[in-house]
Every structure is written in structure tokens, then in C-alpha cells.
Design an enzyme around this catalytic site. Structure first.
Site, PDB file in Angstrom:
ATOM      1  N   ASP B  75       0.843  -1.193   0.000  1.00  0.00           N
ATOM      2  CA  ASP B  75       0.000   0.000   0.000  1.00  0.00           C
ATOM      3  C   ASP B  75       0.880   1.245   0.000  1.00  0.00           C
ATOM      4  OD1 ASP B  75      -2.884   0.917   0.295  1.00  0.00           O
ATOM      5  OD2 ASP B  75      -1.850   2.118   1.795  1.00  0.00           O
ATOM      6  N   TYR B 156      -3.196  12.210   3.654  1.00  0.00           N
ATOM      7  CA  TYR B 156      -3.912  11.192   4.425  1.00  0.00           C
ATOM      8  C   TYR B 156      -3.633  11.322   5.924  1.00  0.00           C
ATOM      9  CZ  TYR B 156      -5.086   8.663   0.114  1.00  0.00           C
ATOM     10  OH  TYR B 156      -5.574   8.301  -1.113  1.00  0.00           O
TER      11      TYR B 156
END
Lengths: 356, 356
Positions: B75, B156
Site C-alpha cells: 500500500d 492522508y
């Protein structure tokens, strides 16, 4: 007579004393008085369909701020609604259609709306706002009319809602470009009629919101977004009430295509905040005015930061004619209303040096 | 020895017999065999943390398609997870953090992760995949390592989740740029260490995914996204196992900034599908290779449409060295897997004419 015609003059690259400023979605949810009227109206479309209330929310930001233009309060999706797709809103999810286009035969069945009869509530709102802007006296500021672009309308009509991936509408575009063009040409004719009706009702400039043109490849943008906008422009009323009716084209994410957009014969280009306005002026500023392009998130910052960032945009455009200050996209819901006052005052104060 | 080094050669603008092709998110949800392993692993991060299963899903697309590179399955947000923010996934909502950064003091408390010990599961996956790619014999195709860009990680980390408006992270950026730069410099050092560890573990090229750089103004992009990526590049291992380790920089929505990106000394630029690849090659093709850039939605269309659109991208780049074919963003979840085979075969077949 117009008391303040800076906005119209700047769009035609004529001299002004201050850079004019208006804000996309200036009549909207960040204002408590808007939320009050919205509650009174019931749902969003009931507010759009009520000329008195639409007029009231159009005027609200002009009471608070020294804005140089008013913009009709309405939605970009009134045309597909008038075509029978059933526009509705779910809180927090954006616009949806009850009957999205699911096949080529759905597209075949679509007819051209009659702007005056099928969208009469919009023209009533335009006339009501023009009346109120005059207040029995000279008109305060000009009124902007608008529509979504054909490609933008088509994305919602085929997807049925806002989309991140555009897989259905692009599927149609790649698989059956002829049907896609048929839909887009119909929508272009509908937008042309709709904007012309707004102009006849009193809109003194119009903006085409191409919110989703930036989702396309360069080739597809030219064919499926820009070409239908060209078709609109070719049929628009460009002069009314003895004055040029400027047209602004705003493709969000369209910074790579400014030259092609300027080639359409439009009067002004809207820039999103990712464009460098100095670079944009070099590229097309001898042909069109430029509108924009402060990052909308700057309005969350402290006043001194807002002033600093406003000055950067004004410095970026620099001296001379042809700049209308705006955000690079709509004002956001949770912006403190007093921050917009800082922006507007700074635009007018700081820009004086560029207009001597 | 590498049986197929087209990918590495093209990134260095060396001659190849066919244009190499790999696909962003080629190991992913559109493959039924991936969904099977994913189910077996439990949640997404358990799959990333299991080197054998991560290796298995990395190899799955290579069994189906004649791809010219493998990419580590992982990821982009492993670094903030290693920094203690608590990465988790909610189905259909994307990545989230349990402990997002809420203040300058949260940022002060962050430490630099040790790539080998804190992210050992990633290095184990890289080593396992390299072993499996060899199969006791010559290596089939090269392995790509990757990371999110500092700006993308920061969005994020501050927002706590995917964002449309970026109001919190941009609020910090505009209000307190020094703190923002402190965070970005720390992240740049973490990404540098992380990519270097991947290279030492066996990654033969690396890509920096700057997914959200395109949300910035030109000035902010240079300062808050490109400058930290420059800092990474300045510290990267550029040669290993006797071969150049090419670096690919991919800013989604960054088409306006290709010249500045090429100035960093990167080997290749990833292009999203809104860029015109012919124009990009004119602008920077004498300095960097180009990777891309088919609209990912084309893969929903019929095979003849896929072939036509693949040829347009190849024609756009034209004759000569320095093109790696890819989509302009990740492959989408609902694409029929057999459509990707059409794409890969067409790239190899049609591109022969450009390499004679």
C-alpha cells in the site's frame, strides 16, 4: 444604467479602476441566511423553482460583500430535469436522476426543451433578480446567467449521479461515439436556447460550467466537450440591451487546453487554482480575459494569509486589463463568512496599483 | 540474469524490440484469483504483511498476461502506519488512520521509521518476490518497488482519510508552512530510506506515487510536493546489482509541471490520461522516459475499441526510445480481466513498428 460595470468591462479587456471580483457559489451554504431560506423552501429544487426565494438568496452575498457581480441562483442540471430525467438531491450525496439514460434508445427519445415554457421558473428568477438589482434606481451590479456544459450534463445524465470514474458515460463515448455526439449536440442546442432565454430575460453575461471536462483525454476533450461548447457559442446572443454579453468558459482541470478554448471565440476563460495565471495570461491573454483563480481552501486560513494569497494571484496576472478575480472553484460550505469579506476588500484595495 | 529487460531499458531510453507494458494496480481486485487470496488473508493489511501471500498476488497478473514488469504488492500508506498512525481500511471507503495528525505537536512527536525493522514485512515481500521471479533460473521480468510521495502521505495523515477538498491539510500548509515543510522533510527522509531498503532487498526500479500533487496550485506544488520529491531523489541509491535503478515520478494531474519534474533528475515521468503524450514528449522527451497513459475506462470497452485506443497512445509517442506503456491511473475494479490481455497483446504487436 449600471452603477458598477467593472465586471463587464474586465471581461472585454477594457480599463477598470479596480479588479472586479465575484465568487463561484457566492449564494450558498456557507451563509447562515442562505441556510435559513433553504430550510423555509424545503428541498433544494423548490428553492430554485421559487423566483422570489431564488432572488432573495442571489442578493444575500451582495448585502454582505462588495461583490462586482450577482449570479443567478439555480442548478447546473435544470436542463436534464426539464428533459424528464427527474433531478433530486440527497443530503451529502449531491445531485441524482430518477431516470438516468441507460441506452441509445433512451437518448433517441429525448426532446429539445422549450427554455421559456419548460424552464420558465429560471427566466422568472432572472427577471425578478434584475428587477431587485435595480431597486427602482440604477442597477447595482450586472447579473450572470449560467448552464452546465453539454459534457458535464451528459455525465450526470448517463451516470445518474456524480461519479468519480465516469465508467458508464465514457463507456458510451468510446463504444458508440456517434450516439454520444448525438446526445451532446442535443444538449448543446438545449444549452444555447437556455442561455439565450436567460439573456433575453436579463442576464448580462453567461458562464458555461464544464465541471467534468478535465476528466477527458486531450483528444476526447476536443471532440466531446469543447466541440459542443463551440456549437453553443455559435448560436448565442452576443449583444443585448445595447451591450456585449460576454461569455465565460470554465473547464475545471482544463489548464492544458486554454489555447483551444480561446480559439472558440469566447470572451473569457475561467481558471482553476492549479493553473498559473501568469503563464495563462502569456498563452492566451491577448485574446481572452481570465477569471480566477485562488485555491478555495485559502478561505479557511487566517485573514493575513488570505490577503497574502489574494495578492499573489493579482501579482500573477499583473498590470493591465482583462482580469476578473474569483476562486478556482466554488466556495466551500464550512468557510467562515467573514473571511470572504477579507478577500473582496483585499482584491479591491491591492488591485488599484494595476489599473493606473 | 533478466530474460526480459525491456522495461528497464525503456526507462533509460535505450533501444527495445517492443514497447514494454505494465499496469498500475495490476495485482488487484479485478482478478478473481486476487479476491480469493484477499479473502484468505482477512483484511487488506494482513495481505500486505504476509510476504508469501503478497508474493502470490504480485505474480498472479504475470501468469495471465505478458507483462514486462512486476510491481510489489503493498500500500502507499505503509510509512505513516509505521509511524504509529494506525492504518485501517473500511470496505468501499478507502484507507483511514486511527490517529491522524491534529496539531503541530503531533508532528513534533513523529520519528523516522527504520525501514528494515519497522517495515520489515515489505522487505521480506520484496525478497520473496525476487526469489519467485527467478524460479531457480533466469529472472522473468524486473520488480518495481514504490512509495507514496511525501505530499500524498501528508494529505492522508492530516485528513485521516481520503479527501475531496483537502481543507485540513491545506489549512496547515497555508497557515503554517514551516511546520508543513518539517513534516514533508521527515516524510521525504522516510520515503528515501524505505525505497533504498526496497532497492537493497531487490527492487530494480522504483515509482513515487504523487496521487494528490495535482490538487495544488503551481507554487504550492513546487514547494510542498516537488521539493520533497527532489529531497528523496537526492538520497536514493541509483545503481544496484551492476545496473541503474530507474526512478519514475508520477504526479496525477501534474501535466502542467512536466518540465519542472524532469529537472529533478528523475529517469521517467508517469503521465495521467489527460496529458497528450506527443506534446509531453516534445516538452521533456529528450531528458526523461515517459510512462502511460491510456484512459483506464477504455478497458470497459469492446476489444476493437481497446486496440484502437492503445494504438493512439503508441502513435502519440511515436518512433524511438523511452516509452513504457501503462494506464494513466490504476486499473479499475470492475474491468473484465480478459480485456487487459487485449491491451497487452496490442501494445506488443503494434509497437514493433516503432522499434526497427
Amino acid at each position: 444604467m449600471l452603477k458598477n460595470d467593472r465586471f463587464l468591462r474586465a471581461l472585454l479587456r477594457e480599463p477598470v479602476d479596480r479588479t472586479p471580483v465575484w465568487i463561484m457559489r457566492q449564494a450558498g451554504r456557507y451563509l447562515p441566511e442562505y441556510r435559513e431560506v433553504r430550510k423555509q423552501a424545503g428541498d433544494f429544487m423548490s428553492l430554485c423553482r421559487n423566483p422570489e426565494l431564488a432572488c432573495e438568496v442571489t442578493l444575500q452575498p451582495l448585502r454582505r460583500y462588495n461583490l462586482d457581480a450577482a449570479i443567478l441562483f439555480s442548478d447546473i442540471l435544470t436542463i436534464p430535469d426539464a428533459m424528464g430525467l427527474g433531478l433530486y438531491f440527497v443530503t451529502g450525496e449531491g445531485p441524482k436522476f430518477e431516470r438516468p439514460l441507460q441506452s441509445a434508445s433512451d437518448i433517441d427519445k429525448l426532446g429539445l426543451p422549450d427554455a421559456e415554457s419548460d424552464l420558465g421558473y429560471v427566466m422568472d428568477a432572472v427577471r425578478t433578480i434584475r428587477g431587485a438589482l435595480n431597486g427602482g434606481d440604477d442597477q447595482l451590479v450586472p447579473l450572470i446567467g449560467f448552464s452546465g456544459s453539454p459534457w458535464t450534463l451528459a455525465t450526470y445524465m448517463v451516470e445518474g449521479a456524480a461519479s468519480r470514474e465516469f465508467s458508464r458515460v465514457k463507456g458510451l463515448m468510446y463504444e458508440d461515439p456517434a450516439t454520444m455526439e448525438k446526445l451532446l449536440n442535443l444538449l448543446a442546442d438545449a444549452v444555447r436556447d437556455y442561455l439565450n432565454a436567460q439573456i433575453r430575460a436579463g442576464a448580462q453575461a453567461v458562464q458555461i460550467f464544464d465541471t467534468w471536462g478535465g476528466s477527458l483525454s486531450t483528444e476526447c476533450y476536443r471532440r466531446f466537450s469543447l466541440a459542443p461548447m463551440q456549437r453553443i457559442l455559435d448560436g448565442l446572443i452576443r449583444e443585448n440591451e445595447g451591450r456585449r454579453v460576454p461569455v465565460i468558459m470554465f473547464t475545471k482541470g482544463g489548464g492544458a487546453w486554454l489555447e483551444a478554448m480561446a480559439d472558440t471565440g469566447v470572451d473569457a476563460l475561467g481558471l482553476d487554482w492549479t493553473c498559473d495565471i501568469a503563464n495563462a495570461r502569456q498563452r492566451v491573454g491577448d485574446r481572452v480575459a481570465l477569471q480566477g483563480n485562488l485555491d478555495p481552501t485559502v478561505l479557511f486560513a487566517d485573514p493575513d494569509v488570505i490577503r497574502r494569497e489574494v495578492r499573489k494571484v493579482l501579482d500573477g496576472f499583473g498590470k493591465g486589463n482583462g482580469h476578473v478575480f474569483n476562486l478556482g472553484h466554488g466556495i466551500m460550505q464550512h468557510v467562515p463568512p467573514e473571511h470572504l469579506d477579507v478577500l473582496v476588500e483585499e482584491v479591491h484595495e491591492y488591485s488599484a496599483r494595476f489599473h493606473v
